[in-house]
Design a protein around this motif. Structure first.
Motif, PDB file in Angstrom:
ATOM      1  N   LEU A   1       0.826  -1.203   0.000  1.00  0.00           N
ATOM      2  CA  LEU A   1       0.000   0.000   0.000  1.00  0.00           C
ATOM      3  C   LEU A   1       0.862   1.255   0.000  1.00  0.00           C
ATOM      4  CD1 LEU A   1      -2.940   0.839   0.046  1.00  0.00           C
ATOM      5  CD2 LEU A   1      -2.918   0.632   2.537  1.00  0.00           C
ATOM      6  N   GLY A   2       1.939   1.228   0.763  1.00  0.00           N
ATOM      7  CA  GLY A   2       2.863   2.353   0.778  1.00  0.00           C
ATOM      8  C   GLY A   2       3.444   2.591  -0.605  1.00  0.00           C
ATOM      9  N   LYS A   3       3.813   1.498  -1.267  1.00  0.00           N
ATOM     10  CA  LYS A   3       4.387   1.624  -2.611  1.00  0.00           C
ATOM     11  C   LYS A   3       3.351   2.169  -3.594  1.00  0.00           C
ATOM     12  CE  LYS A   3       7.110  -0.972  -5.983  1.00  0.00           C
ATOM     13  NZ  LYS A   3       7.591  -2.292  -6.432  1.00  0.00           N
ATOM     14  N   LEU A   4       2.123   1.700  -3.447  1.00  0.00           N
ATOM     15  CA  LEU A   4       1.052   2.191  -4.320  1.00  0.00           C
ATOM     16  C   LEU A   4       0.906   3.710  -4.219  1.00  0.00           C
ATOM     17  CD1 LEU A   4      -1.512   1.046  -6.052  1.00  0.00           C
ATOM     18  CD2 LEU A   4      -2.778   1.603  -3.992  1.00  0.00           C
ATOM     19  N   LEU A   5       1.059   4.234  -3.009  1.00  0.00           N
ATOM     20  CA  LEU A   5       0.882   5.676  -2.806  1.00  0.00           C
ATOM     21  C   LEU A   5       1.959   6.494  -3.515  1.00  0.00           C
ATOM     22  CD1 LEU A   5      -0.090   5.925   0.997  1.00  0.00           C
ATOM     23  CD2 LEU A   5      -1.606   6.006  -0.981  1.00  0.00           C
ATOM     24  N   ILE A   6       3.143   5.937  -3.640  1.00  0.00           N
ATOM     25  CA  ILE A   6       4.262   6.777  -4.090  1.00  0.00           C
ATOM     26  C   ILE A   6       4.975   6.290  -5.350  1.00  0.00           C
ATOM     27  CG2 ILE A   6       4.869   7.755  -1.837  1.00  0.00           C
ATOM     28  CD1 ILE A   6       7.056   5.477  -1.768  1.00  0.00           C
ATOM     29  N   TYR A   7       4.464   5.250  -5.970  1.00  0.00           N
ATOM     30  CA  TYR A   7       5.219   4.689  -7.090  1.00  0.00           C
ATOM     31  C   TYR A   7       4.310   4.391  -8.279  1.00  0.00           C
ATOM     32  CZ  TYR A   7       8.719   1.760  -9.436  1.00  0.00           C
ATOM     33  OH  TYR A   7       9.632   1.242 -10.333  1.00  0.00           O
ATOM     34  N   CYS A   8       4.612   5.012  -9.412  1.00  0.00           N
ATOM     35  CA  CYS A   8       3.925   4.694 -10.671  1.00  0.00           C
ATOM     36  C   CYS A   8       4.689   3.533 -11.291  1.00  0.00           C
ATOM     37  CB  CYS A   8       3.936   5.916 -11.592  1.00  0.00           C
ATOM     38  SG  CYS A   8       3.470   5.550 -13.300  1.00  0.00           S
ATOM     39  N   SER A   9       4.022   2.381 -11.387  1.00  0.00           N
ATOM     40  CA  SER A   9       4.752   1.195 -11.858  1.00  0.00           C
ATOM     41  C   SER A   9       4.967   1.218 -13.362  1.00  0.00           C
ATOM     42  CB  SER A   9       3.999  -0.068 -11.457  1.00  0.00           C
ATOM     43  OG  SER A   9       2.723  -0.066 -12.055  1.00  0.00           O
ATOM     44  N   ALA A  10       4.239   2.127 -14.052  1.00  0.00           N
ATOM     45  CA  ALA A  10       4.368   2.278 -15.502  1.00  0.00           C
ATOM     46  C   ALA A  10       4.230   0.937 -16.220  1.00  0.00           C
ATOM     47  CB  ALA A  10       5.660   2.997 -15.848  1.00  0.00           C
ATOM     48  N   CYS A  11       5.171   0.607 -17.078  1.00  0.00           N
ATOM     49  CA  CYS A  11       5.018  -0.620 -17.869  1.00  0.00           C
ATOM     50  C   CYS A  11       6.411  -1.120 -18.242  1.00  0.00           C
ATOM     51  CB  CYS A  11       4.191  -0.298 -19.112  1.00  0.00           C
ATOM     52  SG  CYS A  11       3.727  -1.736 -20.071  1.00  0.00           S
ATOM     53  N   PRO A  12       7.103  -1.707 -17.267  1.00  0.00           N
ATOM     54  CA  PRO A  12       8.521  -2.017 -17.473  1.00  0.00           C
ATOM     55  C   PRO A  12       8.801  -3.035 -18.572  1.00  0.00           C
ATOM     56  CG  PRO A  12       7.779  -2.738 -15.292  1.00  0.00           C
ATOM     57  CD  PRO A  12       6.625  -2.043 -15.935  1.00  0.00           C
ATOM     58  N   ARG A  13       7.824  -3.865 -18.884  1.00  0.00           N
ATOM     59  CA  ARG A  13       7.973  -4.737 -20.052  1.00  0.00           C
ATOM     60  C   ARG A  13       6.781  -4.451 -20.960  1.00  0.00           C
ATOM     61  NH1 ARG A  13      10.028  -7.178 -15.851  1.00  0.00           N
ATOM     62  NH2 ARG A  13       7.966  -7.559 -15.026  1.00  0.00           N
ATOM     63  N   GLY A  14       6.999  -4.459 -22.235  1.00  0.00           N
ATOM     64  CA  GLY A  14       5.957  -3.963 -23.129  1.00  0.00           C
ATOM     65  C   GLY A  14       4.840  -4.936 -23.463  1.00  0.00           C
ATOM     66  N   ASP A  15       4.448  -5.810 -22.559  1.00  0.00           N
ATOM     67  CA  ASP A  15       3.362  -6.717 -22.954  1.00  0.00           C
ATOM     68  C   ASP A  15       2.180  -6.685 -21.990  1.00  0.00           C
ATOM     69  OD1 ASP A  15       4.489  -7.912 -20.770  1.00  0.00           O
ATOM     70  OD2 ASP A  15       4.422  -9.936 -21.591  1.00  0.00           O
ATOM     71  N   LEU A  16       1.978  -5.520 -21.399  1.00  0.00           N
ATOM     72  CA  LEU A  16       0.918  -5.419 -20.397  1.00  0.00           C
ATOM     73  C   LEU A  16      -0.324  -4.752 -20.974  1.00  0.00           C
ATOM     74  CD1 LEU A  16       0.752  -6.292 -17.465  1.00  0.00           C
ATOM     75  CD2 LEU A  16       1.812  -4.135 -16.811  1.00  0.00           C
ATOM     76  N   PHE A  17      -0.132  -3.642 -21.646  1.00  0.00           N
ATOM     77  CA  PHE A  17      -1.268  -2.866 -22.146  1.00  0.00           C
ATOM     78  C   PHE A  17      -1.247  -2.820 -23.670  1.00  0.00           C
ATOM     79  CE2 PHE A  17      -0.209  -0.953 -17.976  1.00  0.00           C
ATOM     80  CZ  PHE A  17      -1.391  -1.260 -17.318  1.00  0.00           C
TER      81      PHE A  17
END
Ligand code: ZN
Ligand code: ZN
Length: 250
Positions: free
Chosen positions: A91-107
């Motif tokens: 939860l702490g990480k969720l508040l402060i970290y945009c996980s973006a898309c480190p490998r290109g097969d998510l979105f």
């Protein structure tokens, strides 16, 4: 101030660098309280010492979450909690970290990896969450962040990445719906916050069209995943700035 420096050996790992043992939890608590639960410091210490990591999961991340987002924390826990000990770190990480898309097969709108990054401060909104759940889940509570704007990503244009968390996900209508509709898990990616599997909300009618309006995104470009603990990560293609003001002409 006199700190009682009782030393404890690190019993968790042979590789822990703290060969001389640790000061007590009480003393560590005071130090981090003084640092206003600085999340980067907590993360750095956790990565080098298992004893500290375990203490941080149990105590420091919880304090950090309550200090950073007090109303949201009170609400998330108001009818019993699914956030058990180990999940404070997530939860702490969720508040402060945009996980973006480190490998290109998510979105489907992201093909070039985008590394995750810290975000200084993010607003999480229940109202925005309402627009992202289908009608049969309207009674669920979902907190969603403002879009983290990753602009001018080449062919992919302007991207909005968002993250969030369902309150009491275990008993939510969303979880029930995902199970009933036999939604599929991503074959190999896991939640960047808690490392559990991710359900992909790509079947028809799982994301209402109100989502793209609220996110100022192109129609049908909104997609997101929900993990087994109710964290969400999502992406959309933002409307070009010039179009988002008055777009009504055809
Ligand atoms: Zn971002
Ligand atoms: Zn998760």
């Amino acid at each position: 101030m006199e700190l009682v420096v009782k030393r404890y050996r690190c019993t968790h790992s042979a590789t822990c660098v703290c060969l001389k043992g640790h000061i007590s939890e009480d003393a560590m608590y005071l130090v981090f309280e003084h640092m206003k639960w600085n999340p980067k410091m907590i993360a750095i210490f956790s990565s080098v010492c298992k004893w500290f990591d375990e203490f941080a999961k149990r105590v420091l991340w919880k304090e950090f979450c309550h200090a950073r987002a007090p109303k949201m924390m009170t609400d998330l826990h108001s009818d019993g909690s699914h956030i058990v000990d180990g999940n404070w770190k997530a939860l702490g990480k969720l508040l402060i970290y945009c996980s973006a898309c480190p490998r290109g097969d998510l979105f489907s709108n992201i093909h070039v990896p985008i590394p995750g990054h810290f975000v200084y401060r993010t607003r999480f909104s229940r109202t925005l969450g309402k627009s992202l759940v289908p009608p049969q889940c309207k009674s669920d509570v979902l907190y969603v962040s403002d879009s983290c704007e990753h602009l001018d990503q080449g062919e992919e244009g302007d991207l909005g990445l968002f993250r969030g968390i369902f309150k009491s996900f275990a008993g939510s209508n969303m979880k029930k719906m995902l199970i009933e509709r036999q939604a599929t898990f991503h074959p190999n990616e896991v939640c960047p916050y808690c490392k559990t599997k991710l359900w992909h909300l790509m079947q028809p009618n799982m994301i209402p069209s109100s989502a793209s309006v609220r996110l100022d995104a192109d129609d049908d470009s909104v997609e997101y995943y929900v993990c087994l603990n109710g964290h969400i990560i999502g992406s959309c293609t933002l409307m070009p700035y010039s179009d988002s003001e008055d777009t009504k002409e055809e």
